[in-house]
Design a protein around this motif. Structure first.
Motif, PDB file in Angstrom:
ATOM      1  N   LYS A 167       0.841  -1.206   0.000  1.00 37.12           N
ATOM      2  CA  LYS A 167       0.000   0.000   0.000  1.00 37.12           C
ATOM      3  C   LYS A 167       0.875   1.255   0.000  1.00 37.12           C
ATOM      4  N   ASN A 168       0.659   2.124  -0.959  1.00 38.95           N
ATOM      5  CA  ASN A 168       1.360   3.417  -1.091  1.00 38.95           C
ATOM      6  C   ASN A 168       2.858   3.306  -1.342  1.00 38.95           C
ATOM      7  N   ARG A 169       3.333   2.136  -1.739  1.00 38.67           N
ATOM      8  CA  ARG A 169       4.778   2.013  -2.002  1.00 38.67           C
ATOM      9  C   ARG A 169       5.137   2.145  -3.475  1.00 38.67           C
ATOM     10  N   LEU A 170       4.118   2.205  -4.324  1.00 38.25           N
ATOM     11  CA  LEU A 170       4.365   2.389  -5.758  1.00 38.25           C
ATOM     12  C   LEU A 170       3.520   3.544  -6.253  1.00 38.25           C
ATOM     13  N   LEU A 171       4.055   4.301  -7.196  1.00 35.98           N
ATOM     14  CA  LEU A 171       3.230   5.315  -7.844  1.00 35.98           C
ATOM     15  C   LEU A 171       3.023   4.883  -9.293  1.00 35.98           C
ATOM     16  N   ASP A 197      22.105 -10.926  -2.142  1.00 31.12           N
ATOM     17  CA  ASP A 197      22.404  -9.988  -1.056  1.00 31.12           C
ATOM     18  C   ASP A 197      22.642  -8.546  -1.521  1.00 31.12           C
ATOM     19  N   LEU A 198      22.155  -8.191  -2.703  1.00 29.15           N
ATOM     20  CA  LEU A 198      22.234  -6.786  -3.114  1.00 29.15           C
ATOM     21  C   LEU A 198      21.070  -6.007  -2.487  1.00 29.15           C
ATOM     22  N   PRO A 199      21.205  -4.673  -2.355  1.00 25.10           N
ATOM     23  CA  PRO A 199      20.124  -3.885  -1.732  1.00 25.10           C
ATOM     24  C   PRO A 199      18.760  -4.076  -2.400  1.00 25.10           C
ATOM     25  N   ILE A 200      18.723  -4.298  -3.711  1.00 24.85           N
ATOM     26  CA  ILE A 200      17.402  -4.473  -4.338  1.00 24.85           C
ATOM     27  C   ILE A 200      16.721  -5.748  -3.872  1.00 24.85           C
ATOM     28  N   PHE A 201      17.496  -6.694  -3.277  1.00 19.19           N
ATOM     29  CA  PHE A 201      16.897  -7.915  -2.731  1.00 19.19           C
ATOM     30  C   PHE A 201      16.633  -7.786  -1.230  1.00 19.19           C
ATOM     31  N   THR A 202      17.452  -6.985  -0.558  1.00 11.87           N
ATOM     32  CA  THR A 202      17.400  -6.999   0.907  1.00 11.87           C
ATOM     33  C   THR A 202      16.563  -5.871   1.513  1.00 11.87           C
ATOM     34  N   SER A 203      16.074  -4.962   0.692  1.00 10.04           N
ATOM     35  CA  SER A 203      15.267  -3.874   1.264  1.00 10.04           C
ATOM     36  C   SER A 203      13.894  -3.825   0.608  1.00 10.04           C
ATOM     37  N   LYS A 204      12.940  -3.279   1.391  1.00  9.35           N
ATOM     38  CA  LYS A 204      11.570  -3.159   0.875  1.00  9.35           C
ATOM     39  C   LYS A 204      11.477  -2.016  -0.112  1.00  9.35           C
ATOM     40  N   LEU A 205      10.445  -2.024  -0.917  1.00  6.80           N
ATOM     41  CA  LEU A 205      10.094  -0.832  -1.679  1.00  6.80           C
ATOM     42  C   LEU A 205       9.881   0.270  -0.651  1.00  6.80           C
ATOM     43  N   PRO A 206      10.595   1.395  -0.776  1.00  5.05           N
ATOM     44  CA  PRO A 206      10.499   2.410   0.284  1.00  5.05           C
ATOM     45  C   PRO A 206       9.279   3.310   0.131  1.00  5.05           C
ATOM     46  N   TYR A 207       8.907   3.917   1.259  1.00  2.15           N
ATOM     47  CA  TYR A 207       8.020   5.072   1.178  1.00  2.15           C
ATOM     48  C   TYR A 207       8.897   6.242   0.758  1.00  2.15           C
ATOM     49  N   PRO A 208       8.331   7.340   0.277  1.00  2.00           N
ATOM     50  CA  PRO A 208       9.172   8.456  -0.178  1.00  2.00           C
ATOM     51  C   PRO A 208      10.059   8.998   0.946  1.00  2.00           C
ATOM     52  N   ASN A 209       9.500   9.429   2.033  1.00  2.27           N
ATOM     53  CA  ASN A 209      10.223   9.828   3.235  1.00  2.27           C
ATOM     54  C   ASN A 209       9.164   9.965   4.326  1.00  2.27           C
ATOM     55  N   HIS A 264       9.539   4.732  -5.126  1.00  7.49           N
ATOM     56  CA  HIS A 264       9.833   6.079  -4.649  1.00  7.49           C
ATOM     57  C   HIS A 264      11.313   6.416  -4.649  1.00  7.49           C
ATOM     58  N   ASP A 265      12.197   5.437  -4.860  1.00  3.30           N
ATOM     59  CA  ASP A 265      13.606   5.788  -5.077  1.00  3.30           C
ATOM     60  C   ASP A 265      14.062   5.381  -6.469  1.00  3.30           C
ATOM     61  N   MET A 266      13.090   5.113  -7.336  1.00  8.68           N
ATOM     62  CA  MET A 266      13.346   4.773  -8.739  1.00  8.68           C
ATOM     63  C   MET A 266      14.125   3.461  -8.899  1.00  8.68           C
ATOM     64  N   MET A 267      14.193   2.666  -7.851  1.00 11.05           N
ATOM     65  CA  MET A 267      14.880   1.379  -7.927  1.00 11.05           C
ATOM     66  C   MET A 267      13.866   0.247  -7.769  1.00 11.05           C
TER      67      MET A 267
END
Ligand SMILES: Cc1cc2nc3c(=O)[nH]c(=O)nc-3n(C[C@H](O)[C@H](O)[C@H](O)COP(=O)(O)OP(=O)(O)OC[C@H]3O[C@@H](n4cnc5c(N)ncnc54)[C@H](O)[C@@H]3O)c2cc1C
Length: 234
Positions: free
Chosen positions: A42-46, A190-202, A142-145
């Motif tokens: 929810k709210n993690r993609l635009l 173990d790259l960041p695109i695998f280990t972190s969630k889709l971020p909120y903007p801030n 939200h971080d274009m990744m």
């Protein structure tokens, strides 16, 4: 899939034709991901609308008049970019942003806008027929990744999402990684695109996106105007 619930480690996926039972769920719904599909999304993609057109086959003289000397993909340096290339059969494909809302997207003016922009870049193509055009949603994070991720280690739900307008090649690779992870080999990724969630903007925008999600499109409309001003006037 219209919704799902998890009981005793089993996912029950509600579809128009019945309920599917699954041990794991991989979400790869791109810009069509609904806000209610899963709480972690929810709210993690635009979702942003993108537009594409393809001309008829160009003659050698037309290609020369356009100054097209390469078949490599090209992008301009605007914030609201255009991306284009000469296809193997000598058609020009060009794409850019489209409307703000899905209701407006089928309007002729968005196609006309893109055709007009093509003419500005390539005056030699005035009047050339457009053989194909289409539009659709792309999933901007939200971080274009992008992310290929299991958001909750206690739950066998995974996603591969957030490619923006660059997912044709990438989503195939991401699908392979998603399958690898679901099959139990996630620890190798173990790259960041695998280990972190889709971020909120801030934090501020997170609060806003939760409370003011219905107003996001107003913000986008304003930003598009501002970017247009920066690209074309300032
Ligand atoms: C006009 C346009 C031009 C583009 N140009 C390029 C380009 O030149 N290069 C490039 O790399 N990328 C481009 N893209 C982006 C690219 O198309 C996407 O990044 C890519 O298709 C994403 O692939 P995907 O498999 O993740 O999602 P998609 O191809 O969007 O597929 C998602 C699927 O999930 C389905 N779905 C959604 N919700 C549910 C649900 N609840 N239950 C079941 N199914 C569901 C949808 O129906 C859809 O079939 C463009 C996109 C558009 C719209």
């Amino acid at each position: 899939v219209q919704g799902f619930e998890t009981r005793g480690g089993v996912h029950y996926l509600q579809t128009p034709g019945g309920v599917v039972k699954a041990r794991a769920v991989g979400i790869a719904t791109g810009g069509y991901t609904s806000q209610s599909l899963h709480r972690e999304l929810k709210n993690r993609l635009l979702p942003i609308l993108s537009n594409s057109i393809v001309t008829r086959k160009l003659t050698d003289d037309e290609i020369e008049a356009c100054g097209l000397r390469t078949r490599q993909v090209i992008t301009d340096t605007r914030i609201l970019r255009h991306y284009y290339r000469l296809l193997p059969d000598n058609r020009l494909q060009i794409g850019s942003r489209s409307a703000i809302t899905g209701r407006d997207a089928p309007q002729q003016k968005y196609k006309d806008m893109l055709v007009g922009n093509m003419h500005r870049k390539f005056p030699a193509l005035q009047g050339v027929d457009i053989d194909y055009s289409w539009w659709g949603w792309v999933d901007v994070s939200h971080d274009m990744m992008p992310r290929i991720h299991q958001p909750d280690a206690k739950e066998t739900v995974y996603y591969a999402l957030g490619y923006g307008g660059n997912g044709v090649m990438y989503s195939a690779q991401a699908g392979r990684r998603l399958a690898q992870w679901i099959a139990g080999h996630g620890q190798e990724l173990d790259l960041p695109i695998f280990t972190s969630k889709l971020p909120y903007p801030n934090v501020r925008e997170m609060v806003e996106s939760q409370a003011f999600a219905p107003f996001r499109r107003f913000g986008q409309r304003f930003l598009y105007r501002w970017y247009h001003l920066k690209d074309e006037v300032l």
